[in-house]
Design a protein around this motif. Structure first.
Motif: not given
Length: 393
Positions: A247, A250, A252
């Motif tokens: 995460s 970035e 999903s």
């Protein structure tokens, strides 16, 4: 070494039925333990919400489970003589199932803490009994089978995680209850044949593939425990921080969750072939090579900001460490059930402390830098594993 594989397989065909039944029974126990732990772990948020716990309250519940597990491992190690293994397996299985169902009905901190303590204790007793029985069964086979038994745990955990995902909209009370009933029925059904794990047919067999291990010194037992702690710290870090790492890059939510799924699948795959690799190349070489692979894979995945490479890094980390814990427990078996319990307790302390330690390091530095810790510990396992596993297959 390769020339000894065929004779080993030939002997397997002539093994007493008791030995073969013991392996099948233990495969079921390891798989069932994996299912239960995955169902519990994946529904912890629902347990927290139903009781209205804050972060501190949840931490107290998890601490109670950890304390219970350490106590269960210690008690199980003291009681896990061959004649008692069947009672410990049956009692541990029933206790784990009953306490899981109890966890599903509790709605306040005190009740949950007591249930979690019982759950952890039953888990510890069952874990050490299953591993002690697995060591005896492996000795009777005269060749490595521990990795395949731990693969059953990994596959059970994957199955439990899938079950939890499919039933995500159902009450955790219902899922815990159904899982508990299935486990109780299965444990009672196989209870009459659990006596096979304490049978005299599970006496050690000398083979050309190994020498009998000498009695373990205290220093070697502690070395095995420290190596187990290093590996299980990495497992705890993968469970709690791999998705967070993705995460940060970035990814999903779905892709982030795939990091631990990839780690788990790779570990299960490695364990499925681990026994054959150990038979051919020996445990010290396989563990050392795997630890080097794990360290290099995770370092590469952390050093770059590419999501696919990060996913690959976590998968390689799981693959590299897949045979380490089965091999360490196998080596501890030469010292008897108490040695297995000591290694297990020390190892699980690493599993319990690892996520918090990584979190503290991440607060002081960055998450990728903190996650270098399990990679460096894997490198340490590569350096020290030969000394710990000498004279094993």
């Amino acid at each position: 070494m390769t020339g000894t594989i065929a004779p080993a397989l030939e002997r397997a065909r002539d093994l007493p039925d008791t030995v073969v039944r013991s392996r099948g029974l233990l495969t079921g126990y390891f798989a069932g333990l994996g299912v239960v732990m995955a169902v519990w772990g994946t529904r912890i948020p629902a347990v927290q919400a139903s009781a209205g716990l804050d972060t501190a309250g949840l931490a107290a519940i998890l601490l109670a489970a950890a304390v219970g597990m350490v106590g269960g491992l210690q008690v199980g190690g003291r009681l896990a003589e061959p004649a008692r293994l069947s009672q410990l397996l049956t009692g541990g299985g029933l206790g784990l199932a009953a306490s899981l169902a109890l966890l599903g009905t509790c709605r306040n901190l005190i009740a949950l803490a007591v249930a979690a303590l019982l759950f952890g204790a039953a888990h510890g007793v069952l874990d050490v009994a299953a591993n002690a029985a697995a060591v005896r069964c492996q000795e009777a086979y005269g060749r490595p089978i521990m990795s395949s038994l731990h693969a059953a745990y990994s596959l059970g955990a994957l199955g439990g995680a899938v079950l939890a995902a499919v039933t995500a909209h159902d009450s955790h009370t219902y899922i815990f209850g159904v899982t508990a009933v299935v486990m109780i029925v299965a444990t009672v059904a196989v209870a009459p044949i659990t006596r096979c794990v304490g049978s005299a047919d599970l006496a050690p067999v000398e083979t050309a593939t190994r020498e009998r291990s000498p009695e373990l010194s205290r220093s070697r037992i502690w070395l095995l425990g420290l190596l187990a702690a290093a590996c299980l710290l990495g497992e705890g870090a993968a469970a709690d921080w791999s998705a967070v790492h993705l995460s940060v890059l970035e990814a999903s939510p779905t892709v982030s969750a795939a990091a631990y799924a990839g780690y788990s699948a790779a570990m299960a795959a490695g364990r499925l072939v681990g026994d054959r690799l150990i038979t051919r190349f020996g445990a010290p070489r396989v563990v050392r090579t795997g630890a080097i692979l794990a360290s290099a894979g995770l370092i590469a995945g952390l050093s770059l900001t590419d999501v696919p490479l990060a996913l690959a890094g976590w998968a390689i980390f799981g693959l590299g460490l897949s045979v380490t814990i089965p091999s360490l427990f196998s080596a501890a078996g030469a010292g008897g059930p108490r040695a297995v319990a000591t290694v297990a307790v020390t190892g699980y302390l690493g599993l319990l402390a690892g996520p918090a330690l990584v979190g503290a390091l991440a607060t002081a530095t960055t998450l990728p830098a903190a996650l270098m810790l399990p990679a460096l510990l894997a490198a340490g396992v590569a350096v020290l594993s030969h000394r710990a596993l000498e004279n094993r297959w």
